[in-house]
Scaffold this active site. Structure first.
Site, PDB file in Angstrom:
ATOM      1  N   GLU A 284     -21.846  12.706  34.976  1.00 44.63           N
ATOM      2  CA  GLU A 284     -21.813  13.080  33.551  1.00 44.63           C
ATOM      3  C   GLU A 284     -20.580  12.478  32.877  1.00 44.63           C
ATOM      4  O   GLU A 284     -19.755  13.201  32.322  1.00 44.63           O
ATOM      5  CB  GLU A 284     -21.729  14.604  33.394  1.00 44.63           C
ATOM      6  CG  GLU A 284     -22.804  15.411  34.079  1.00 44.63           C
ATOM      7  CD  GLU A 284     -22.519  16.919  34.073  1.00 44.63           C
ATOM      8  OE1 GLU A 284     -21.421  17.335  33.639  1.00 44.63           O
ATOM      9  OE2 GLU A 284     -23.394  17.673  34.503  1.00 44.63           O
ATOM     10  N   GLY A 286     -18.157  10.842  30.154  1.00 46.41           N
ATOM     11  CA  GLY A 286     -18.063  10.731  28.705  1.00 46.41           C
ATOM     12  C   GLY A 286     -16.982   9.728  28.343  1.00 46.41           C
ATOM     13  O   GLY A 286     -17.241   8.577  27.995  1.00 46.41           O
ATOM     14  N   CYS A 353      -2.383  18.604   4.563  1.00 47.86           N
ATOM     15  CA  CYS A 353      -1.302  19.562   4.334  1.00 47.86           C
ATOM     16  C   CYS A 353      -1.086  20.445   5.557  1.00 47.86           C
ATOM     17  O   CYS A 353      -1.368  21.647   5.541  1.00 47.86           O
ATOM     18  CB  CYS A 353      -1.639  20.414   3.118  1.00 47.86           C
ATOM     19  SG  CYS A 353      -1.936  19.382   1.693  1.00 47.86           S
ATOM     20  N   GLU A 354      -0.645  19.840   6.645  1.00 46.22           N
ATOM     21  CA  GLU A 354      -0.316  20.542   7.895  1.00 46.22           C
ATOM     22  C   GLU A 354       0.751  19.704   8.575  1.00 46.22           C
ATOM     23  O   GLU A 354       0.593  18.474   8.664  1.00 46.22           O
ATOM     24  CB  GLU A 354      -1.516  20.560   8.865  1.00 46.22           C
ATOM     25  CG  GLU A 354      -2.746  21.269   8.411  1.00 46.22           C
ATOM     26  CD  GLU A 354      -2.718  22.765   8.653  1.00 46.22           C
ATOM     27  OE1 GLU A 354      -1.830  23.242   9.391  1.00 46.22           O
ATOM     28  OE2 GLU A 354      -3.567  23.449   8.080  1.00 46.22           O
ATOM     29  N   TYR A 381     -14.085  11.440  21.861  1.00 45.03           N
ATOM     30  CA  TYR A 381     -13.500  12.645  21.269  1.00 45.03           C
ATOM     31  C   TYR A 381     -12.712  12.295  20.000  1.00 45.03           C
ATOM     32  O   TYR A 381     -11.667  12.875  19.721  1.00 45.03           O
ATOM     33  CB  TYR A 381     -12.638  13.397  22.305  1.00 45.03           C
ATOM     34  CG  TYR A 381     -13.423  13.683  23.576  1.00 45.03           C
ATOM     35  CD1 TYR A 381     -14.464  14.601  23.542  1.00 45.03           C
ATOM     36  CD2 TYR A 381     -13.173  13.009  24.765  1.00 45.03           C
ATOM     37  CE1 TYR A 381     -15.223  14.847  24.679  1.00 45.03           C
ATOM     38  CE2 TYR A 381     -13.927  13.247  25.905  1.00 45.03           C
ATOM     39  CZ  TYR A 381     -14.956  14.170  25.860  1.00 45.03           C
ATOM     40  OH  TYR A 381     -15.714  14.406  26.977  1.00 45.03           O
TER      41      TYR A 381
END
Ligand SMILES: *Cc1c(COP(=O)(O)O)cnc(C)c1O
Length: 425
Positions: A284, A286, A353-354, A381
């Protein structure tokens, strides 16, 4: 071989200059190389040649339909974690009978959908899930093929957010409970016990923990065989890491080497204990299929010299690429056009805004407003974790094939982002 190379000082994806892509499609844009994708898939397929094996691409890493279509045409199966992902496989022309369904929280509707498409296997993670699946299958007059995700309690030695095979994780059935859970599954009338699976984590640079997990699965397969429960497949999960290019980073094990060692162990065990009986092997992967096939192309909006740091403010942000904000992941940031001029140290940050909205920290760059940068190894991702935070439309996606660029996802426009909303009457 990288499919992203500097040619006369200008970064290209295969044969296309990234500046040309920015001009045609704007920024931020994810740019993927088709050749890189096919080469990564081939590294699995070649190592599996002549064997009963299936590569089920873990599509949560990158689920663009064009990527799924290219992999399906190579014969790939898919590892899904939601009903939505199954609908993507079908839309891309993938074969549902090569689909395995992972995840701790499958809903009744998702089970029904997957059963109606006759998927290869449900990777079940708990006893209540076994009962729910048995009920749903029974009501549909079907039999569901199941595998149990066993937690082998192996330390993958990776980031805590992406380690999944330890006792403290939410995933899988505890190793010590596995036999009892199989016995329970074997008694349920609408289930067919088909396999065993595990997935111990992501971005593993060494295959030793995976081989250790394999040994633990083999122990269980033997114990089950003694009780007359014979498994059709063994699914070792994903997890092989890629190189992100950070200084001092250990090199990931080459896929072919890992698969070679894994098959050697399986062959030795089959000869010794399993009576030489064949068992299908499922992977599997990714990240190792898509991670290095994509870059995130972004434009410098402003250069800002702060009191303690220099900031390079770009038009991509944590909503486009969450890995740095989420896992403090180090990702390589390079200019599209190389320069010999003096470099300064910058934090590359987005407009959100972070304070957590950063893409790269303390990077030596020669940059001006209007320049293009790329974040490398952004194929896994990246887009799948993108959000619309700050009402930012998600980036466009482009696949380069030799000298041609294909738009495979349009940039979202803001009106689309609130189209499903309504005000009170
Ligand atoms: C995420 C995931 C994978 C893929 O992991 P990679 O590290 O990207 O190879 C495989 N199987 C399961 C169950 C997963 O959740």
């Amino acid at each position: 071989m990288s499919h992203f190379t500097y040619q006369d000082g200008v970064l290209h994806a295969e044969g296309v200059a990234l500046g040309a892509i920015a001009e045609q499609f704007g920024t931020p844009t994810y740019v993927y190389s088709k050749a890189a994708l096919l080469a990564n898939y081939a590294s699995y397929a070649d190592a599996c040649a002549g064997r009963d094996a299936l590569v089920c691409y873990a599509m949560k890493a990158n689920s663009n339909l064009a990527i799924l279509d290219l992999l399906a045409r190579q014969g790939a199966g898919f590892d899904i974690v939601s009903g939505g992902e199954l609908l993507r496989v079908i839309a891309a022309g993938g074969d549902p009978r090569k689909v395995i369904f992972s995840g701790v929280g499958k809903s009744v509707a998702e089970m029904r959908l997957a059963l109606s498409h006759d998927i290869l296997c449900f990777n079940v993670e708990s006893i209540p899930e076994l009962h729910r699946l048995n009920d749903v299958a029974g009501a549909m007059g079907k039999t569901a093929r199941v595998s149990l995700r066993v937690n082998p309690n192996v330390d993958a030695k990776t980031h805590p957010y992406i380690a999944t095979g330890l006792k403290a994780n939410k995933f899988g059935v505890a190793f010590d409970d596995a036999l009892a859970t199989y016995r329970a599954a074997a008694k349920l009338p609408h289930l067919e016990v088909a396999g065993i699976d595990c997935h111990i984590g992501s971005q593993l640079l060494d295959d030793a923990p995976l081989l250790e997990a394999l040994d633990r699965l083999i122990e269980l397969i033997d114990a089950l065989g003694d009780e007359g429960i014979v498994l059709h497949h063994l699914d070792i999960g994903g997890g092989i890491g890629i190189s992100y290019g950070e200084a001092g980073e250990a090199a990931p094990v080459p896929v072919g080497d890992y698969l070679g060692r894994l098959f050697q162990r399986i062959d030795a065990w089959r000869a010794r204990r399993h009576g030489g009986k064949p068992i299908k092997v499922i992977f599997e992967p990714g990240r190792s299929i898509v991670g290095d096939t994509g870059v995130l192309l972004t434009k410098v909006e402003f250069i800002k010299h702060g009191e303690e740091k220099n900031f390079c403010v770009v038009d991509a942000a944590m909503n486009d690429m969450a890995r740095p904000a989420l896992y403090q992941a180090w990702m390589d940031m390079q200019p599209v056009v190389q320069s010999a001029a003096d470099k300064l140290s910058y934090d590359v940050v987005g407009p959100i805004c972070e304070s957590g909205d950063w893409l790269a920290r303390d990077r030596a760059l020669t940059v001006e407003a209007g320049d293009l940068l790329v974040m490398l190894q952004a194929g896994a991702y990246g887009m799948t974790m993108a959000s619309n935070y700050n009402t930012r439309g998600r980036a466009a996606e482009v696949i380069v094939d030799g000298g041609a660029s294909h738009l495979v996802r349009q940039r979202e426009n803001p009106a689309d982002l609130f189209a499903l909303e309504a005000v009170l009457k």
